[in-house]
Design a protein around this motif. Structure first.
Motif, PDB file in Angstrom:
ATOM      1  N   ASP A   1       0.829  -1.206   0.000  1.00 33.49           N
ATOM      2  CA  ASP A   1       0.000   0.000   0.000  1.00 33.49           C
ATOM      3  C   ASP A   1       0.865   1.259   0.000  1.00 33.49           C
ATOM      4  OD1 ASP A   1      -2.766   0.855  -0.019  1.00 33.49           O
ATOM      5  OD2 ASP A   1      -2.365   1.728   1.965  1.00 33.49           O
ATOM      6  N   LYS A   2       1.907   1.260   0.802  1.00 38.16           N
ATOM      7  CA  LYS A   2       2.825   2.404   0.853  1.00 38.16           C
ATOM      8  C   LYS A   2       3.558   2.572  -0.477  1.00 38.16           C
ATOM      9  CE  LYS A   2       6.543   4.419   3.556  1.00 38.16           C
ATOM     10  NZ  LYS A   2       7.476   4.274   4.662  1.00 38.16           N
TER      11      LYS A   2
ATOM     12  N   ASN B   1       3.408   5.866  -2.952  1.00 38.70           N
ATOM     13  CA  ASN B   1       4.605   6.561  -3.433  1.00 38.70           C
ATOM     14  C   ASN B   1       4.636   6.665  -4.956  1.00 38.70           C
ATOM     15  OD1 ASN B   1       5.585   6.992  -0.856  1.00 38.70           O
ATOM     16  ND2 ASN B   1       6.863   5.183  -0.859  1.00 38.70           N
ATOM     17  N   ILE B   2       4.285   5.577  -5.638  1.00 34.84           N
ATOM     18  CA  ILE B   2       4.281   5.594  -7.103  1.00 34.84           C
ATOM     19  C   ILE B   2       3.261   6.599  -7.615  1.00 34.84           C
ATOM     20  CG2 ILE B   2       3.725   4.259  -9.175  1.00 34.84           C
ATOM     21  CD1 ILE B   2       4.837   1.776  -7.685  1.00 34.84           C
ATOM     22  N   ALA B   3       2.038   6.521  -7.088  1.00 29.21           N
ATOM     23  CA  ALA B   3       0.966   7.410  -7.544  1.00 29.21           C
ATOM     24  C   ALA B   3       1.299   8.872  -7.249  1.00 29.21           C
ATOM     25  CB  ALA B   3      -0.353   7.017  -6.896  1.00 29.21           C
ATOM     26  N   ALA B   4       1.865   9.154  -6.081  1.00 38.08           N
ATOM     27  CA  ALA B   4       2.199  10.532  -5.709  1.00 38.08           C
ATOM     28  C   ALA B   4       3.287  11.115  -6.594  1.00 38.08           C
ATOM     29  CB  ALA B   4       2.628  10.583  -4.240  1.00 38.08           C
ATOM     30  N   ARG B   5       4.162  10.282  -7.127  1.00 40.28           N
ATOM     31  CA  ARG B   5       5.220  10.773  -8.012  1.00 40.28           C
ATOM     32  C   ARG B   5       4.699  11.071  -9.416  1.00 40.28           C
ATOM     33  NH1 ARG B   5      10.632   7.402  -6.369  1.00 40.28           N
ATOM     34  NH2 ARG B   5      10.568   7.974  -4.181  1.00 40.28           N
TER      35      ARG B   5
ATOM     36  N   ASN C   1      -5.654   3.145  -7.492  1.00 42.90           N
ATOM     37  CA  ASN C   1      -6.665   2.109  -7.702  1.00 42.90           C
ATOM     38  C   ASN C   1      -6.304   1.226  -8.895  1.00 42.90           C
ATOM     39  OD1 ASN C   1      -9.109   0.718  -7.211  1.00 42.90           O
ATOM     40  ND2 ASN C   1     -10.108   1.917  -8.821  1.00 42.90           N
ATOM     41  N   ALA C   2      -5.874   1.844  -9.990  1.00 48.90           N
ATOM     42  CA  ALA C   2      -5.478   1.087 -11.180  1.00 48.90           C
ATOM     43  C   ALA C   2      -4.240   0.233 -10.887  1.00 48.90           C
ATOM     44  CB  ALA C   2      -5.210   2.033 -12.346  1.00 48.90           C
TER      45      ALA C   2
ATOM     46  N   PHE D   1      -0.706  -4.723  -8.983  1.00 49.71           N
ATOM     47  CA  PHE D   1       0.272  -5.037  -7.942  1.00 49.71           C
ATOM     48  C   PHE D   1      -0.419  -5.450  -6.646  1.00 49.71           C
ATOM     49  CE2 PHE D   1       2.512  -2.110 -10.786  1.00 49.71           C
ATOM     50  CZ  PHE D   1       3.641  -2.842 -11.056  1.00 49.71           C
ATOM     51  N   SER D   2      -1.344  -6.394  -6.743  1.00 49.92           N
ATOM     52  CA  SER D   2      -2.008  -6.918  -5.552  1.00 49.92           C
ATOM     53  C   SER D   2      -1.007  -7.730  -4.736  1.00 49.92           C
ATOM     54  CB  SER D   2      -3.200  -7.790  -5.944  1.00 49.92           C
ATOM     55  OG  SER D   2      -2.732  -8.983  -6.553  1.00 49.92           O
TER      56      SER D   2
END
Length: 177
Positions: free
Chosen positions: A16-17, A21-25, A38-39, A44-45
């Protein structure tokens, strides 16, 4: 992650973290961050990450081996697309408590899957090759460098798509307490 004695992956943590981090970048727009996360969470479940990591760590032979001995590991993954790897490992040398393995294998992706609402079919083949170093005392993969090639055809919405991918899978490990 927690690795079992045979190289299977028992648990993973921090996904989750990692996704945050990926989405925030990728953007500072908070609504887009949520959509991206979400995507990514589908791709990456926890189960997908466990399968992916297991394909890199479930490499140990079922019997004692000596220099020159080989063994084969067959792994099936269902990431976004199905992939089967059949990999031969050969113990090249043992030096200062480190086992050096030669890695040579084949990849096959034949089947269907869905991504972003589109049905896809794959008919891909490829190879993986390289070298892996393992600490004999702990069993930890200290260093692994594999070259991966995958090529063939994919089908989507009635279209044939030529597919070619080349990549490097690099792992550097260390024991933490």
């Amino acid at each position: 992650m927690t690795v079992t004695p045979n190289g299977g992956i028992k648990t993973v943590a921090g996904i989750d973290k990692m996704l945050d981090n990926i989405a925030a970048r990728m953007t500072t727009d908070t609504s887009q961050v949520k959509q991206i996360k979400n995507a990514l969470s589908k791709q990456f479940s926890e189960e997908v990450v466990k399968q992916t990591m297991e394909s890199s760590f479930k490499i140990y032979p079922e019997r004692a081996v000596k220099i020159g001995d080989s063994w084969t590991v067959d792994t099936k993954l269902q990431m976004s697309m199905p992939i089967e790897t059949i990999t031969a490992y050969t113990l090249k040398e043992v030096k200062d408590g480190i086992a050096i393995l030669s890695v040579k294998g084949s990849l096959i992706s034949k089947g269907s899957f869905e991504t972003m609402g589109n049905k896809m079919e794959t008919d891909l083949k490829g190879t993986n090759s390289g070298e892996t170093s393992i600490d004999i005392k702990t069993g930890i993969v200290l260093n692994s460098h594999l070259r991966i090639e995958l090529y063939g055809k994919m089908k989507s919405m009635g279209q044939d798509i030529d597919f070619e991918m080349q990549g490097i899978n690099k792992i550097v490990g260390k024991e933490v307490n």
